[in-house]
Structures are given as C-alpha cells and as structure tokens.
Enzyme design. Structure first.
Site, mmCIF file in Angstrom:
data_model
loop_
_atom_site.group_PDB
_atom_site.id
_atom_site.type_symbol
_atom_site.label_atom_id
_atom_site.label_comp_id
_atom_site.label_asym_id
_atom_site.label_seq_id
_atom_site.Cartn_x
_atom_site.Cartn_y
_atom_site.Cartn_z
ATOM 1 C CD GLU A 102 -6.383 6.816 -5.097
ATOM 2 O OE1 GLU A 102 -7.048 5.683 -4.692
ATOM 3 O OE2 GLU A 102 -5.269 6.654 -5.458
ATOM 4 C CG ASP A 103 -8.062 2.607 -2.347
ATOM 5 O OD1 ASP A 103 -7.307 3.338 -2.340
ATOM 6 O OD2 ASP A 103 -7.555 1.334 -2.788
ATOM 7 C CG ASP A 106 0.781 3.634 1.786
ATOM 8 O OD1 ASP A 106 1.039 3.819 2.585
ATOM 9 O OD2 ASP A 106 1.341 2.733 0.891
ATOM 10 C CG PHE A 155 -1.415 -4.105 3.827
ATOM 11 C CD1 PHE A 155 -0.695 -3.263 2.224
ATOM 12 C CD2 PHE A 155 -2.136 -5.014 3.252
ATOM 13 C CE1 PHE A 155 -1.227 -3.869 1.320
ATOM 14 C CE2 PHE A 155 -2.747 -5.324 1.863
ATOM 15 C CZ PHE A 155 -2.367 -4.859 0.428
ATOM 16 N NE ARG A 168 -9.865 -4.530 -6.445
ATOM 17 C CZ ARG A 168 -8.469 -3.879 -6.035
ATOM 18 N NH1 ARG A 168 -8.818 -3.157 -5.872
ATOM 19 N NH2 ARG A 168 -8.043 -4.297 -6.694
HETATM 20 P P1 IMP Z 1 0.293 5.660 -3.051
HETATM 21 O O1 IMP Z 1 0.457 5.870 -4.428
HETATM 22 O O2 IMP Z 1 1.338 5.116 -2.321
HETATM 23 O O3 IMP Z 1 -0.597 6.553 -2.554
HETATM 24 O O4 IMP Z 1 -0.663 4.228 -2.507
HETATM 25 C C1 IMP Z 1 -1.869 4.186 -3.248
HETATM 26 C C2 IMP Z 1 -2.370 3.234 -3.427
HETATM 27 O O5 IMP Z 1 -1.938 2.353 -3.247
HETATM 28 C C3 IMP Z 1 -3.619 2.784 -3.354
HETATM 29 O O6 IMP Z 1 -4.944 3.979 -4.299
HETATM 30 C C4 IMP Z 1 -3.740 1.358 -3.258
HETATM 31 O O7 IMP Z 1 -3.827 1.122 -4.173
HETATM 32 C C5 IMP Z 1 -2.368 0.971 -2.192
HETATM 33 N N1 IMP Z 1 -2.584 0.726 -1.374
HETATM 34 C C6 IMP Z 1 -1.609 1.761 -0.225
HETATM 35 N N2 IMP Z 1 -1.897 1.131 1.014
HETATM 36 C C7 IMP Z 1 -2.563 0.223 0.873
HETATM 37 C C8 IMP Z 1 -3.432 -0.983 1.739
HETATM 38 O O8 IMP Z 1 -2.993 -0.510 3.019
HETATM 39 N N3 IMP Z 1 -4.255 -1.492 1.142
HETATM 40 C C9 IMP Z 1 -4.420 -1.685 -0.055
HETATM 41 N N4 IMP Z 1 -3.875 -0.984 -1.016
HETATM 42 C C10 IMP Z 1 -3.427 -0.048 -0.388
HETATM 43 MG MG MG Z 2 -6.077 2.377 -5.324
#
Ligand code: IMP
Ligand code: MG
Length: 193
Positions: A102-103, A106, A155, A168
């Site tokens: 994963e990137d 969050d 963010f 990206r």
């Molecule tokens: P989660 O489900 O909230 O953990 O979110 C995961 C996804 O939200 C990641 O794979 C990203 O695509 C997006 N995301 C969360 N934080 C960021 C950020 O700071 N920048 C860009 N995308 C984010």
């Molecule tokens: Mg993502």
C-alpha cells in the site's frame, strides 16, 4: 535545484534519497522473512504503483505479482470509509503467503476490509507493507507489518499518492501548502475553475 512541484505544491516531506533507503531496508527484511516461501505480492492500485515498482526490485526472491484496485477516497482529501473493489485479484491466494503493498494506511479501513476479503481465500498468511503509516488517524485496531515511514495526520502527495488524481509521479513525498489547496493549483501552474 528546485523541482517544478516545489513551486506549485508545497514542501518536500520525504526526499527521494530517504525513500530509496527505506525501500532498500524493507526489501531486505522481506527477502529474509520470506526466504524459501512462495510469496505473492499484491499491489493496491493506484497509489502503491510507484512504491511497488521500486520495492519488488529490492526483494531477492522469485515472487508472483498481482494487483487489486479499490476505491476509498473519491476526490476528497478525507477518508469516506467506503471501500469498493474495482479490480479483483487474478491469481488465487489459497495456500500462498500474501504481502499487500500500500501507499499509506490512514484510517485503516481499506486494509481492514482487504485483509478480511483476502483471508476468505484461505492464504497461508496475509501481511501488509506500506510506504507510509498514519497511526494517529486510525479508526480500526489494525496494524502495519512493514512500515516505510510513520507520519502524522497530514495529507501528503507524490511517489504514488495523489491529490485529486494528480502528482502521483513526483519522485518524493510532499505536503501541499494551504495556499495551493485553496487555489486548487495544478501541476502546470494553472488553477482549477
Ligand atoms: P484508509 O482506508 O483511510 O487507510 O486509506 C487508505 C487510502 O486512502 C490510501 O490507499 C490512499 O489512497 C488514501 N490516502 C490516505 N491518506 C492519504 C494522503 O495523505 N494522501 C493521498 N492519499 C491518501
Ligand atoms: Mg491507495
């Protein structure tokens, strides 16, 4: 030298050199941990694409590569909490050691959901490697097995992470300035209507 994005986005949080070091460190750990095992690496599109491309070349094992695509953010900079699979895996996970890439983790909602979905396919093990971890933003108990960098709630964009599908392709990770967010600045210096 000033990168073009530094004029329109904001400041660099993680440099290319810092990222390269982290990728190397993660690759070595993964290589050691999965020695003599069948490893299936699953990239989560599209955010993990840049990190994934670098990471797999640091894993010294004959891995199998697959992709899954989910939507979670829409066009916003806040988590919607809604996870939808847009493209499923092409390879069965049964009996395999699966490593999701994963990137960023969050809220953790995406990873929690994907872990459940993957486990239903009876893999031997399921772990995750994420370039970034934002533990303060967590809305579930889920943890990350391999972390590149632990950051705050900010963010960020670049190195696969997008802001309204843009940026990206930046070779580093940046924090957009308040001014840039308010203006809706585009990479070419123009602003959105
Ligand atoms: P989660 O489900 O909230 O953990 O979110 C995961 C996804 O939200 C990641 O794979 C990203 O695509 C997006 N995301 C969360 N934080 C960021 C950020 O700071 N920048 C860009 N995308 C984010
Ligand atoms: Mg993502």
């Amino acid at each position: 030298m000033t990168h073009w994005a530094q004029r329109v986005v904001g400041r660099v949080l993680l440099t290319s050199e810092q990222i390269e070091e982290a990728v190397e460190r993660l690759g070595s750990r993964i290589t050691a941990d999965y020695k003599d095992k069948e490893l299936l690496v699953v990239g989560v599109l599209r955010g993990a694409s840049v990190f994934l491309a670098d990471l797999i070349r640091r894993i010294e094992l004959p891995i199998v590569l697959d992709f899954i695509s989910v939507s979670s953010y829409g066009n916003e900079t806040k988590s919607s909490g809604i996870v939808r699979i847009i493209k499923d895996l092409s390879v069965p996970v049964k009996g395999k050691h699966v490593l999701m890439v994963e990137d960023v983790v969050d809220t953790g909602l995406t990873w929690a959901y994907l872990k459940q979905v993957l486990k239903a396919g009876n893999p031997e093990s399921v772990k995750i490697c994420s370039l970034l971890d934002k533990p303060e933003a967590r809305k579930t108990e889920i943890t990350v097995d391999y972390v590149g960098f632990t950051i705050g709630r900010e963010f960020v964009v670049g190195y696969g992470l997008d802001w309204k599908e843009r940026y990206r392709n930046l070779p580093f990770v940046m924090i957009p300035s308040k001014e840039a967010v308010e203006k809706g600045a585009l990479g070419n210096g123009r602003t959105e209507e």
